[in-house]
Write an enzyme that holds these catalytic residues in place. Structure first.
Site, PDB file in Angstrom:
ATOM      1  N   ASP A 145      12.434  -8.699  10.436  1.00  0.00           N
ATOM      2  CA  ASP A 145      13.576  -7.794  10.462  1.00  0.00           C
ATOM      3  C   ASP A 145      14.162  -7.688  11.865  1.00  0.00           C
ATOM      4  O   ASP A 145      13.551  -8.106  12.850  1.00  0.00           O
ATOM      5  CB  ASP A 145      13.149  -6.391  10.013  1.00  0.00           C
ATOM      6  CG  ASP A 145      12.729  -6.332   8.556  1.00  0.00           C
ATOM      7  OD1 ASP A 145      13.196  -7.180   7.772  1.00  0.00           O
ATOM      8  OD2 ASP A 145      11.943  -5.431   8.213  1.00  0.00           O
TER       9      ASP A 145
ATOM     10  N   TYR B  54       0.139  -9.921  11.445  1.00  0.00           N
ATOM     11  CA  TYR B  54       1.074  -9.079  12.192  1.00  0.00           C
ATOM     12  C   TYR B  54       0.283  -8.114  13.066  1.00  0.00           C
ATOM     13  O   TYR B  54      -0.872  -7.795  12.777  1.00  0.00           O
ATOM     14  CB  TYR B  54       1.950  -8.250  11.246  1.00  0.00           C
ATOM     15  CG  TYR B  54       3.087  -8.987  10.602  1.00  0.00           C
ATOM     16  CD1 TYR B  54       4.376  -8.936  11.138  1.00  0.00           C
ATOM     17  CD2 TYR B  54       2.895  -9.725   9.440  1.00  0.00           C
ATOM     18  CE1 TYR B  54       5.432  -9.595  10.533  1.00  0.00           C
ATOM     19  CE2 TYR B  54       3.946 -10.393   8.825  1.00  0.00           C
ATOM     20  CZ  TYR B  54       5.207 -10.321   9.377  1.00  0.00           C
ATOM     21  OH  TYR B  54       6.252 -10.979   8.770  1.00  0.00           O
TER      22      TYR B  54
END
Length: 264
Positions: free
Chosen positions: A51, A109
């Site tokens: 994003d 992540y």
């Protein structure tokens, strides 16, 4: 021939990874640089779309080309046309059967969150921020409910296009480092795949638990509801890093870049 590249980037200035009409995405900048170096259009596929505001330490892409150049030339030549906050770290020739997304067996992540009464300045955009203290024991207890195969519908963005909300989280690790009147929290996640906004929504819940708004067992109720409305607000993208995909060893691809050692 098929080539895989390892890409690192700061996502602060871009509208995410995926190409958009504005041209202000990491994919757009990379493909423009590749086209200038190769003197022909180059289309890439990536291991995981990020994003706006999310950083990448080792995004992996692949593309097909008829050009035969040594791998070092692909690194140096492409970097010559990239902005300073995006860099190709390595290039490898891979089999035609390799797919940067489909061949990945896991994704990783990390969230870096500053706990401080004062908002970040030098680290702005590179760390998340909370001003109320976090309870590490409560958050570590909460993550035990998330590890394994579950229906993560409650952590799924409305625009998520994944076929199934069922994913398997292999591990979540939480560590902390004390600073001067502050703490840096490091959250690392590994799963076979993630839903859109899944990590940011999980982080929102962990912060709520860490600040005492909910008990660790609340996560069981959130997951059982299978509704986004049951979970906490989505956490900021600041401080979220795509550490990269995990591939089987026979591909011979690097799994770390120098930027790993930079993370707080």
């Amino acid at each position: 021939m098929r080539i895989a590249l390892g890409i690192s980037y700061s996502g602060s200035a871009y509208e995410g990874w995926q190409s958009q009409l504005s041209g202000n995405t990491v994919q757009d900048k990379l493909e423009s640089a590749l086209a200038r170096f190769a003197a022909q259009p180059v289309r890439t596929l990536c291991a995981g779309r990020t994003d706006a505001g999310v950083h990448g330490l080792m995004q992996v892409v692949h593309f097909d080309t008829v050009l035969h150049r040594d791998m070092g030339s692909w690194v140096r030549g492409t970097n010559a046309f990239l902005p300073s906050d995006i860099a190709v770290q390595w290039a490898r020739e891979v089999p035609d059967t390799f797919h940067c997304r489909g061949s990945a067996i896991a994704r990783r992540y990390a969230y870096v969150v500053l706990e401080s009464p004062v908002r970040p300045s030098v680290e702005a955009g590179r760390v998340g921020w909370v001003y109320r203290p976090l309870d590490g024991a409560a958050m570590r207890q909460a993550i035990t409910h998330l590890v394994g195969e579950h229906d993560f519908s409650s952590f799924r963005a409305a625009q998520c296009q994944a076929k199934s909300p069922v994913k398997t989280i292999n591990r979540i690790e939480i560590s902390e480092r004390a600073g001067t009147g502050s703490k840096y929290w490091h959250f690392e996640f590994e799963a076979n795949a993630f839903l859109h906004h899944m990590i940011r929504n999980i982080m929102g819940c962990l912060v709520a638990i860490g600040q005492g708004s909910h008990e660790p067992g609340w996560l069981l109720d959130v997951m059982a509801a299978r509704s986004r409305d049951a979970a906490a607000p989505t956490f900021s993208p600041n401080g979220l890093y795509f550490l990269g995909p995990v591939y089987e060893d026979h591909y011979g691809l690097p799994n770390r870049t120098a930027a790993y050692d930079w993370l707080p």
